[in-house]
Motif scaffolding. Structure first.
Motif, short mmCIF file in Angstrom:
data_model
loop_
_atom_site.label_atom_id
_atom_site.label_comp_id
_atom_site.label_asym_id
_atom_site.label_seq_id
_atom_site.Cartn_x
_atom_site.Cartn_y
_atom_site.Cartn_z
N GLY A 93 0.85 -1.25 -0.13
CA GLY A 93 -0.05 0.14 0.15
C GLY A 93 0.75 1.15 0.01
O GLY A 93 1.95 1.27 -0.11
N VAL A 94 0.25 2.28 0.13
CA VAL A 94 0.92 3.51 0.20
C VAL A 94 0.78 4.32 1.60
O VAL A 94 -0.25 4.32 1.89
CB VAL A 94 0.36 4.69 -1.10
N ALA A 95 1.75 4.79 2.14
CA ALA A 95 1.75 5.43 3.20
C ALA A 95 1.83 7.02 3.02
O ALA A 95 2.90 7.38 1.96
CB ALA A 95 2.78 5.12 4.12
N VAL A 96 0.95 7.97 3.53
CA VAL A 96 1.06 9.34 3.28
C VAL A 96 1.39 10.13 4.33
O VAL A 96 0.86 9.82 5.73
CB VAL A 96 -0.38 9.84 2.75
N ARG A 97 2.38 10.85 4.75
CA ARG A 97 2.59 11.90 5.71
C ARG A 97 2.44 13.39 5.39
O ARG A 97 3.07 13.68 4.02
CB ARG A 97 3.95 11.84 6.56
N VAL A 98 1.65 14.09 5.87
CA VAL A 98 1.37 15.58 5.60
C VAL A 98 1.95 16.19 6.85
O VAL A 98 1.52 15.91 7.92
CB VAL A 98 -0.04 15.80 5.17
N LEU A 99 2.50 17.50 6.53
CA LEU A 99 2.95 18.29 7.56
C LEU A 99 2.03 19.55 7.48
O LEU A 99 2.21 20.28 6.39
CB LEU A 99 4.44 18.58 7.43
N HIS A 100 1.25 20.02 8.35
CA HIS A 100 0.26 21.00 8.24
C HIS A 100 0.54 21.76 9.60
O HIS A 100 0.23 21.14 10.47
CB HIS A 100 -1.15 20.52 7.85
N ASP A 101 0.72 23.04 9.19
CA ASP A 101 0.96 23.96 10.56
C ASP A 101 1.92 23.14 11.84
O ASP A 101 1.16 23.24 12.90
CB ASP A 101 -0.49 24.22 11.19
N GLY A 102 2.58 22.52 11.21
CA GLY A 102 3.62 22.15 12.17
C GLY A 102 3.11 20.92 13.13
O GLY A 102 3.51 20.35 13.99
N THR A 103 2.05 20.21 12.39
CA THR A 103 1.57 18.92 13.00
C THR A 103 1.60 17.78 11.83
O THR A 103 1.11 18.11 10.51
CB THR A 103 -0.11 19.43 13.29
N TRP A 104 1.98 16.58 12.00
CA TRP A 104 1.77 15.54 11.25
C TRP A 104 0.68 14.95 11.19
O TRP A 104 -0.25 14.60 12.13
CB TRP A 104 2.76 14.42 11.81
N GLY A 105 0.16 14.72 9.84
CA GLY A 105 -1.13 13.68 9.84
C GLY A 105 -0.57 12.43 8.73
O GLY A 105 0.38 12.75 7.97
N PHE A 106 -1.13 11.50 9.12
CA PHE A 106 -0.83 10.27 8.37
C PHE A 106 -1.89 9.48 8.16
O PHE A 106 -2.97 9.23 8.70
CB PHE A 106 0.15 9.47 9.58
N ALA A 107 -1.94 8.87 6.84
CA ALA A 107 -3.01 7.95 6.33
C ALA A 107 -2.16 6.86 5.55
O ALA A 107 -1.15 7.17 5.14
CB ALA A 107 -4.00 8.79 5.48
N SER A 108 -2.96 5.68 5.50
CA SER A 108 -2.29 4.83 4.27
C SER A 108 -3.56 4.00 3.85
O SER A 108 -4.70 4.17 4.15
CB SER A 108 -1.61 3.61 4.93
#
Lengths: 463, 455
Positions: A45-60
């Motif tokens: 699968g694909v893992a996603v990390r996003v950095l928004h306003d100094g906070t990590w979000g993760f989804a897969s």
């Protein structure tokens, strides 16, 4: 796959990291002449990390299509947005890193994948049979072959664009000996990064013979006397020491939480004979089981010296901890499977070889133990460690003596390293089987030379 | 996830069975698991990251002329390919007369174990609760060490909504859906330059109403253990009793006992209890039960990994060994019925184990058990145990030396002994019993005559 990931990142806002991660696990297990398991497990699968306003979000997502990946990016971003107000200490801007671009395939992949299931099964059946017939004092024998075929593509909005494939074969032989109702178990194992020949080159038949002999010998062994002792550690135990006792305390996330390594950079924490490093490369000897060319943030995974001539010189970093501590990322961000977030993990951890021979080290011990064969190990925030040892032999007046059983070793890691007074010139990787646990499993390796030091043995007290 | 997910999953299992039979299997079974999970992670005393994951995994087990193969995938669209691969694996495996699938048995009906309020929670609600609990932990103080503080390396809060289904060519067909929330915390206490031994704790519940009280209690235990590890000094070396608090009993003793009570271990020649059914293996008063479809008030999915109904099974009754745990293979090998203890998920073959366990409470108050002339309280054990011989050796972490009526934290203290000998001479079982994660009910135990070595 890199093209698909780059497509998904087109027009992405801010920092986004995508990791396509595919793992195929094979497992063949024979016990007492029966094939207990012959299985294959595929997961990708694909893992996603996003950095928004100094906070990590993760989804897969296991939906590896453009639409599926873009949905996962949206999920990760939404998660970060929903919670960023709660994050006090924002993630700083990520510092520049040695980001990988290109293909970094590791040796042995096609050679191992070309082997048939018949060959794998036949190999394990024969190995277990050899062990089972090696003694009349056996209650049970087991041989197990495991294989991981791993493929990754890592692309980030700030320039990582890499892919690689690797294979990691592992082999175990367990023997349980019995006499007068007593049972004792011993095992031998190996884990490598490389092809089939990399594994069979390490003499599996000798492993089977040794597992059986150790189990039978342990039947007659006594427990050691507990207390402080001078010990000579084989590379497998050195591996446990450097991994459990030191390695975890210098992982930067644990340092930030307050581990015993905090505030000690630049201090003498070990004997001057000790230089200790962690590397994504299989240093000195090929095939180490924790080898990676690129970490899961797309950073090139080179060698990081942790202790140089006894002085603590570096922690192990990911991009966030490096930015916080004003350091460079060291290529230690690793995730077990696609649905896991990368954490700071070790790779191949070791002590650099020295000048003496192992015979010289043993010869210099008046009363102590020779330790070999890791059972298990655990680190603590205090730098107090524990590990279990399969075999320990008494050393008296420089000579190896009787076998003792059920040895546990403990002590303060830095005290033990300060007590090192001998480092051999031999070098082995010997912790490549099994895995490290830190919320997720991880393949690592560890080892080095033989070393002589002091440690506390758990053992029997008089009634 | 919506109502009816479990039926869709069961339909996928049945399609997988058809695909496997078409590929040449004589018998086939497909086990599927679908999960949607939201996890909020705090690290180093602050919000770390928020993760959302959703996945379906299917495991296909086939038999061809008595030969077994197994393959698993997280791509439901590739069922036919994976089924063919499982058949190919079977063809390269040696045959075994006891290989095969179980015949179906009636499974009790159970409504989905889903609290609708829990499903309305998302990252924000979890993060808000996590932040409140983190503040409680960080704000905790110790009367003994007023300047000490607890630092949280990791605190995770998660909600999981999952469905399971299993179907086979012999007619097994079962599906169920549930949701739960869990939280865990890991960290240590600091007092100036002193760093205490790490501690951890956590719990899992099925409803929103239970969540905050359960985690407050668990994280309160964590705080107590963390502060308790500070100020540790050298202990003393002796032979004497050790006290296992309720939350240590499973990891220290019961898990190894269960290894020996698995029919697989008996068959493989590694169980120390193989020929001891009907014999005393523990003190009177020690009763161990696998609770089948759940502890009272904590129901679980009513079928095991093979779709067999779970059964409450008394393993040790008043110190006497009553029997072992079986899945269908082990039962066939032993010539008995399966006890409904096939464990595992879609990613692995069925093995044998326990899903819910209880050790019966005893009749000695914990305060009395703790009253030792000289002994060790094992807050956490870090060591090795050989499950066949029962020999154990390791370090006591965050533990206490009780001596002459006083209790003080100790460091670098190792203990060694034998579990099977200790079971036969237990010094007491507490009258108090605690429930953990809704699946474990344990009292505290006192073991006698253990070797204690101080550093």
């Amino acid at each position: 796959m890199r093209d698909l990931l780059k497509d998904a990142l087109r027009d992405a806002d801010g920092f986004v990291e995508l990791r396509w991660h595919a793992k195929t696990f094979r497992n063949v297990q024979v016990q007492q002449g029966r094939l207990e398991q012959s299985t294959v497990r595929r997961r990708d699968g694909v893992a996603v990390r996003v950095l928004h306003d100094g906070t990590w979000g993760f989804a897969s997502t296991s939906d590896v299509t453009l639409a599926g990946i873009r949905r996962a990016i949206a999920d990760a971003r939404a998660a970060a947005i929903a919670t960023s107000a709660l994050r006090r200490d924002k993630v700083p801007a990520l510092t520049a890193a040695d980001l990988a671009v290109g293909d970094f395939d590791q040796p042995g992949v096609d050679e191992l994948l070309a082997r048939s299931m018949d060959e794998r099964v036949g190999f394990v059946v024969d190995l277990e049979e050899r062990a089972r017939k090696a003694s009349t004092h056996l209650a049970s024998t087991q041989a197990m072959y495991r294989e991981i075929f791993e493929q990754k593509a890592i692309v980030t909005t700030d320039g990582a664009d890499a892919s690689f494939r690797l294979v990691r074969p592992e082999l175990y032989v367990f023997a349980t000996a019995t006499k007068d109702g007593q049972l004792q178990t011993a095992y031998e194992s190996l884990g490598a990064t490389g092809g089939w020949d990399c594994m069979v080159g390490r003499n599996p038949d000798a492993m089977a013979d040794k597992a059986v002999k150790t189990a039978v010998d342990l039947l007659g062994a006594k427990s050691p006397e507990g207390g402080w002792s001078q010990v000579v550690m084989a590379p497998s135990i050195v591996g446990l020491l450097v991994h459990e006792a030191i390695g975890h305390t210098v992982e930067a996330d644990f340092v930030q939480s307050g581990s015993a390594a905090q505030g000690k950079l630049g201090q003498q924490v070990a004997s001057e004979l000790v230089t200790l490093a962690d590397s994504g490369v299989s240093e000195h000897v090929g095939g180490a089981g924790g080898t990676i060319p690129v970490d899961d943030e797309g950073v090139i995974a080179g060698r990081t010296e942790i202790i140089r001539d006894g002085k603590l010189v570096s922690y192990l970093h990911n991009r966030e901890s490096a930015a916080r501590m004003g350091s460079k990322p060291t290529g230690n961000a690793r995730a077990w499977e696609y649905a896991d977030e990368p954490l700071i993990r070790m790779r191949n951890t070791y002590i650099e070889p020295g000048e003496q021979s192992v015979e010289e080290l043993i010869g210099g011990v008046e009363d102590g133990y020779f330790l070999d064969g890791p059972r298990n190990g655990q680190a603590d925030a205090t730098a107090e460690f524990m590990f279990g040892v399969v075999t320990a032999r008494r050393i008296k007046d420089g000579k190896l003596g009787e076998l003792v059983k059920g040895v546990t070793l403990t002590g303060n890691a830095f005290d033990v390293l300060r007590s090192v007074d001998g480092v051999s010139k031999e070098f082995h990787w010997d912790l490549g089987s099994g895995h490290c646990g830190k919320g997720q499993p991880m393949k690592v390796d560890a080892g080095g030379p033989f070393i002589r030091c002091k440690a506390l043995l758990g053992g029997e007290q008089a009634a | 996830m919506h109502e009816g997910t479990e039926q869709e999953l069961l339909d996928s299992c049945e399609q997988g069975v058809e695909a496997a039979l078409a590929a040449g299997a004589a018998q086939a079974e497909v086990y599927a698991h679908h999960e949607r999970e939201t996890v909020v992670g705090f690290a180093n005393n602050d919000l770390g990251s928020v993760a959302v994951n959703e996945e379906t995994t299917l495991g296909i087990r086939v038999f061809v002329d008595g030969r077994m193969g197994f393959a698993t995938t997280n791509r439901p669209g590739s069922l036919a390919e994976v089924a063919a691969e499982a058949v190919e694996i079977a063809r390269s495996s040696p045959p075994d007369d006891n290989n095969g699938l179980p015949e179906p048995q009636p499974v009790p009906a159970l409504d989905p174990l889903v609290d609708p309020s829990l499903l309305e929670w998302g990252p924000k609600e979890l993060a808000d609760l996590g932040a409140r609990l983190l503040a409680q932990v960080r704000g905790a103080t110790s009367d003994r060490l007023p300047a000490a503080k607890v630092t949280v390396d990791k605190l995770d809060m998660g909600i999981s909504h999952s469905a399971r289904a299993v179907a086979s060519s012999t007619g097994v067909s079962a599906a169920h859906r549930g949701a739960h929330a869990q939280g865990s915390v890991f960290g240590m206490a600091l007092d100036g330059d002193e760093v205490g031994s790490f501690s951890y704790d956590g719990d899992a519940v099925r409803t929103v109403a239970e969540l905050e009280p359960a985690l407050s209690k668990a994280f309160g235990r964590f705080v107590g253990k963390s502060f308790g590890a500070l100020g540790a000094t050298q202990g003393s070396s002796f032979r004497g009793p050790i006290l296992l608090p309720a939350d240590v009993v499973e990891s220290f003793l019961v898990s190894y006992l269960l290894h020996g009570l698995s029919a697989a271990s008996v068959r493989k020649g590694v169980s120390p209890f193989a020929d001891k059914v009907g014999e005393r293996i523990a003190v009177p008063g020690f009763t161990l039960v696998e609770e089948g479809s759940g502890l009272a008030g904590h129901p679980i999915t009513p079928f095991d990994r093979e779709g067999m109904p779970r059964k409450r099974t008394v393993l040790v009754d008043d110190g006497v060994l009553k029997g072992f745990l079986f899945n269908s293979y082990e039962a066939r090998h032993a010539g008995v019925q399966s006890t409904g203890h096939a464990t595992g998920g879609a990613g692995s073959l069925p093995s044998v184990g326990a899903s819910t366990l209880s050790v019966a409470a005893g009749d000695v108050p914990l305060a009395t058990l703790s009253d030792m002339e000289r002994g060790i309280v094992v807050t956490r054990f870090s060591g090795s145990t050989d499950p066949s011989s029962g020999d154990f050796s390791g370090v006591v972490k965050g533990g206490f030396l009780v001596e002459g009526g006083e209790r003080r934290p100790v460091k670098e203290t190792t203990i060694a002994g034998n579990l099977w000998t200790a079971l036969q001479s237990l010094g007491g079982i507490s009258a108090e019993q605690e429930v953990y994660y809704g699946t474990r009910a344990m009292p505290a135990l006192r073991l006698e005559d253990v070797s204690v070595t101080a550093g």
